[in-house]
Design a protein around this motif. Structure first.
Motif, short mmCIF file in Angstrom:
data_model
loop_
_atom_site.label_atom_id
_atom_site.label_comp_id
_atom_site.label_asym_id
_atom_site.label_seq_id
_atom_site.Cartn_x
_atom_site.Cartn_y
_atom_site.Cartn_z
N TYR A 224 45.65 32.99 43.51
CA TYR A 224 44.35 32.58 42.98
C TYR A 224 43.34 33.41 42.72
O TYR A 224 42.82 32.99 41.84
CB TYR A 224 43.78 31.82 44.44
N GLU A 225 43.17 34.41 43.23
CA GLU A 225 42.39 35.50 42.85
C GLU A 225 42.51 35.96 41.36
O GLU A 225 41.89 36.30 40.53
CB GLU A 225 42.35 36.86 43.79
N ILE A 226 44.10 36.24 41.12
CA ILE A 226 44.35 37.04 40.04
C ILE A 226 44.34 35.74 39.03
O ILE A 226 43.70 36.06 37.82
CB ILE A 226 45.95 36.98 39.79
N ARG A 227 44.57 34.75 39.15
CA ARG A 227 43.99 33.38 37.92
C ARG A 227 42.56 33.31 37.67
O ARG A 227 42.25 33.42 36.67
CB ARG A 227 44.64 32.27 38.72
N LEU A 228 41.81 33.66 38.70
CA LEU A 228 40.36 33.51 38.49
C LEU A 228 39.86 34.79 37.84
O LEU A 228 39.20 34.63 36.77
CB LEU A 228 39.48 33.61 39.96
N ASP A 229 40.44 35.79 37.85
CA ASP A 229 40.20 37.17 37.40
C ASP A 229 40.47 36.86 35.78
O ASP A 229 39.70 37.15 34.78
CB ASP A 229 40.71 38.27 37.78
N VAL A 230 41.74 36.36 35.60
CA VAL A 230 42.28 36.15 34.09
C VAL A 230 41.40 35.04 33.44
O VAL A 230 40.96 35.52 32.21
CB VAL A 230 43.60 35.87 34.18
N PHE A 231 41.08 34.11 34.03
CA PHE A 231 40.22 32.99 33.39
C PHE A 231 38.92 33.29 33.10
O PHE A 231 38.40 33.26 32.03
CB PHE A 231 40.38 31.70 34.03
N ILE B 135 49.55 40.93 31.68
CA ILE B 135 48.05 40.20 32.56
C ILE B 135 47.16 41.29 32.49
O ILE B 135 45.90 41.19 31.87
CB ILE B 135 48.42 39.85 33.77
N PHE B 136 47.51 42.54 32.91
CA PHE B 136 46.76 43.65 33.00
C PHE B 136 46.27 44.08 31.53
O PHE B 136 45.20 44.72 31.28
CB PHE B 136 47.27 44.76 33.62
N GLY B 137 47.22 44.06 30.67
CA GLY B 137 47.03 44.29 29.00
C GLY B 137 45.86 43.27 28.69
O GLY B 137 44.85 43.76 27.84
N LEU B 138 45.87 41.98 29.15
CA LEU B 138 44.66 41.03 28.63
C LEU B 138 43.58 41.39 29.41
O LEU B 138 42.39 41.63 28.71
CB LEU B 138 45.25 39.68 29.05
N LEU B 139 43.58 41.75 30.96
CA LEU B 139 42.40 42.19 31.58
C LEU B 139 41.82 43.79 31.03
O LEU B 139 40.58 43.78 30.92
CB LEU B 139 42.64 42.34 32.99
#
Length: 693
Positions: A206-213, A426-430
């Protein structure tokens, strides 16, 4: 040299995985208490699994096969002193493992030809001889011979066996209750552990999805222009789900399987070292097959993930553009394209299935081979008295549990690799920073007047391909400025730069005398109302599309804005009015209705600056007149910037800025520019002549 390069790449990849894993663990840090409790509960679950074969072995050896117990024949007088004496054949007999009555004659139960017989009057010496006998033969007339002495044996009835073994039956019930209790406790603990782990995993994801979005929301328009939307959707959905599987399955289950393997090895060795070593002869083959499977399945997992991302990107783009596909009857061509993309995913999945279909049966074959070794050598050891039947059964139980963790570890490693691949994306995106970021001490504007100034602005989407060239103009607060010119002249680009959707390469843009680069982007955009030609409506209802869930917009503000742009009249005719359901992109509404809703959505925020980019292009002439009347009211006291190809809609603007090939060619009012008889005059003449034609 090739091998050295391979080792270097492998070492580099391992370091990357460790780095990614550490970053993922940072998300788990707030839930470390939950994870520790899960590990403690896991220890109980593993203990329950390991103790089950031990209980089965003990019950078999100490109860079920325990027919060779010696009994003491006691007098009635002596037996009254004993609580657990049992009446048998009219005499009192009792189990005497401590040999307290060694001087007395003994009684014994014998197993002959799968039937049980009672013999009495034996000395301890004679009983020891019987114990050493591998086979006992029944002589004529129910006699057996021990040391040249004949003893009478009596066949036991079923009731007599029950009477004799009453205590064993009771112990068997106790063992059964104990075994069942342990299984129930283990199941409850496993349920709690699984529930806690799933809860923790979902919270982390949930936290990861929030960070990505949240990060995607911060990215500039250029970021979205250069990336397929389907791939971004994959980052938020499929990739986060892969990581979720790592948290909820791989980490805990890998630890469980390792503990279970160690426990099984220790248990088997403690029962019998030699039989354990014979069983472990299959392990080298197991290790080699697992390493081969791991190597190839790792590559297959990555190919599957990559092809899933391609399929998602293709579907997202072409479903959104389905209307164009159907207009041009391009269905067959697009189907062929999708067939190729889908076929690559299909082949990747098939290769993955093939790997599992080879590895699974090979592990099963090794399991059967190990079981065969146990039965052959273990059975031999039972016959020679080296081990008991209970130990043999315990070995078969342990070996059946040994291969499952090994297979799961191999599969979990691949899931871990898939999670690392997803984490990398994901981290590449972040880690991707927007091209335009606010400064640390960016100014937050509570109010703005609306004065806009461009000073020698140069801008290019691609390096050295200038869209705007040395553009300078000033729009005072409350003025209306219109931009005209041929397609590609840079009109829409100017509007995008005011909203800080792109950053300029040279020059300066000021709002109320403040450099736009020093202003907080969010606070700036709150004061800008932008209405586009291509209207996007979200799934929900009319109200949610106007308010966009902004709590600062009241129902009164919504109604007032709707009435200003004349959208209220058609909304009131809908069955559910402002609660009428809206599908994605507003598919059930006409172009004019969607445009009216976008006007209401913008004006409800009471912006200080209005930006109109061909905002009336999709509206019929009658509706446009109503909107123009509303806009004239709303634009009072507000700075308005408009782009319109229909010059009739901008004649009353305070300033008309004529753009040509990225440069400002003329600035003035409608009449002033006509009097110059320059580029604007030619545009007017051309448009009106076309209208006459």
């Amino acid at each position: 040299m090739k091998s050295i390069g391979y080792i270097f790449k492998k070492d580099k990849k391992n370091k990357e995985d460790i780095y990614l894993f550490k970053r993922l663990m940072k998300y788990a840090k707030p839930y470390m208490v939950h994870i520790i409790i899960s590990f403690l509960l896991l220890a109980i679950v593993v203990g329950v699994e390991l103790v089950q074969p031990v209980l089965i072995a003990k019950s078999i050896d100490s109860i079920i096969t325990k027919y060779d117990i010696t009994y003491s024949i006691l007098t009635e007088e002596d037996s009254n002193l004993l609580d657990n004496a049992v009446l048998f054949k009219g005499k009192r007999i009792i189990k005497d493992p401590a040999n307290k009555y060694e001087d007395n004659l003994k009684a014994r139960i014998l197993l002959i030809n799968n039937r049980y017989y009672f013999i009495e009057g034996l000395t301890k010496f004679e009983i020891d001889i019987l114990k050493k006998e591998k086979e006992i033969s029944l002589l004529e007339d129910n006699y057996i011979e021990v040391e040249n002495k004949r003893f009478n044996v009596e066949k036991l009835t079923e009731d007599e066996i029950k009477l004799l073994r009453k205590e064993d039956f009771n112990n068997l019930v106790k063992f059964g209750i104990l075994f069942l209790s342990i299984i129930i406790i283990g199941s409850i603990v496993q349920y709690i552990q699984s529930l806690l782990l799933q809860y923790t995993g979902q919270k982390i994801i949930y936290e990861i999805r929030l960070d990505v979005f949240s990060h995607i929301e911060k990215m500039d328009i250029e970021f979205f222009n250069s990336r397929p939307i389907g791939k971004l959707v994959t980052r938020v959905t499929n990739d986060t789900e892969s990581i979720n599987e790592m948290y909820t399955s791989v980490i805990i289950n890998s630890v469980k399987n390792i503990f279970l393997l160690i426990g099984i090895v220790i248990a088997m060795v403690s029962f019998n070292l030699k039989l354990s070593l014979l069983t472990y002869t299959v392990i080298p083959v197991l290790i080699v097959s697992t390493l081969i499977f791991r190597k190839y399945s790792k590559l297959m997992f990555r190919k599957v993930r990559e092809n899933i991302s391609r399929v998602n990107a293709f579907l997202s783009e072409h479903i959104s553009g389905m209307k164009i596909i159907q207009i041009f009857a391009n269905e067959e061509e697009k189907f062929d394209e999708f067939y190729k993309v889908n076929n690559k995913l299909n082949r990747a999945n098939k290769n993955q299935i093939k790997a599992f279909s080879i590895y699974g049966p090979s592990i099963y074959f090794l399991k059967i081979a190990a079981t065969a070794i146990i039965i052959f050598f273990g059975g031999k050891y039972v016959l020679t008295g080296i081990i008991t039947i209970g130990t043999l059964i315990a070995f078969t139980q342990y070996i059946s549990r040994f291969f499952q963790p090994v297979q799961q570890l191999a599969e979990q490693f691949n899931v871990f690799q898939a999670a690392m691949a997803s984490a990398e994306r994901i981290f590449g995106l972040l880690d991707t920073k927007p091209n335009l970021e606010d400064k640390e001490n960016a100014i937050k504007l509570d109010k703005i007047k609306g004065e806009i100034e461009f000073k020698n602005v140069w801008f290019a989407y691609k390096k050295d391909e200038w869209i705007l060239k040395d553009v300078s103009f000033k729009v005072n607060a409350g003025e209306t400025a219109a931009f005209v010119g041929a397609t590609g002249a840079g009109k829409t680009t100017i509007l995008n730069l005011i909203g800080k959707y792109y950053g300029i390469q040279k020059g300066e843009i000021k709002i109320d005398g403040i450099n736009i680069e020093d202003i907080d982007t969010r606070s700036l955009r709150k004061h800008i109302g932008q209405m586009l030609q291509d209207v996007f409506l979200f799934t929900g209802n009319i109200e949610s599309n106007i308010k966009l869930r902004d709590k600062n917009i009241s129902d009164e503000d919504m109604l007032e804005a709707s009435k200003y742009v004349n959208s209220h009249s058609f909304i009131e005719k809908l069955p559910n009015k402002y609660k009428e359901r809206v599908f994605e992109r507003g598919a059930t509404l006409s172009s004019g209705q969607r445009q009216l809703l976008s006007f209401a959505r913008t004006l409800a925020r009471k912006p200080s600056i209005l930006i109109l980019d061909e905002a009336t292009a999709n509206i019929d002439t009658e509706t446009e007149k109503l909107i123009q009347d509303a806009l004239y009211k709303i634009m009072k006291g507000r700075t308005t910037l408009a782009v319109a190809h229909r010059l009739s809609t901008i004649q009353h603007s305070d300033k008309i800025i004529v753009m040509h090939k990225g440069r400002v060619k003329e600035i003035g009012s409608h009449q002033e520019l006509l009097n110059k008889k320059g580029l604007y005059y030619n545009l007017v003449q051309l448009q009106y002549s076309n209208m006459e034609l």
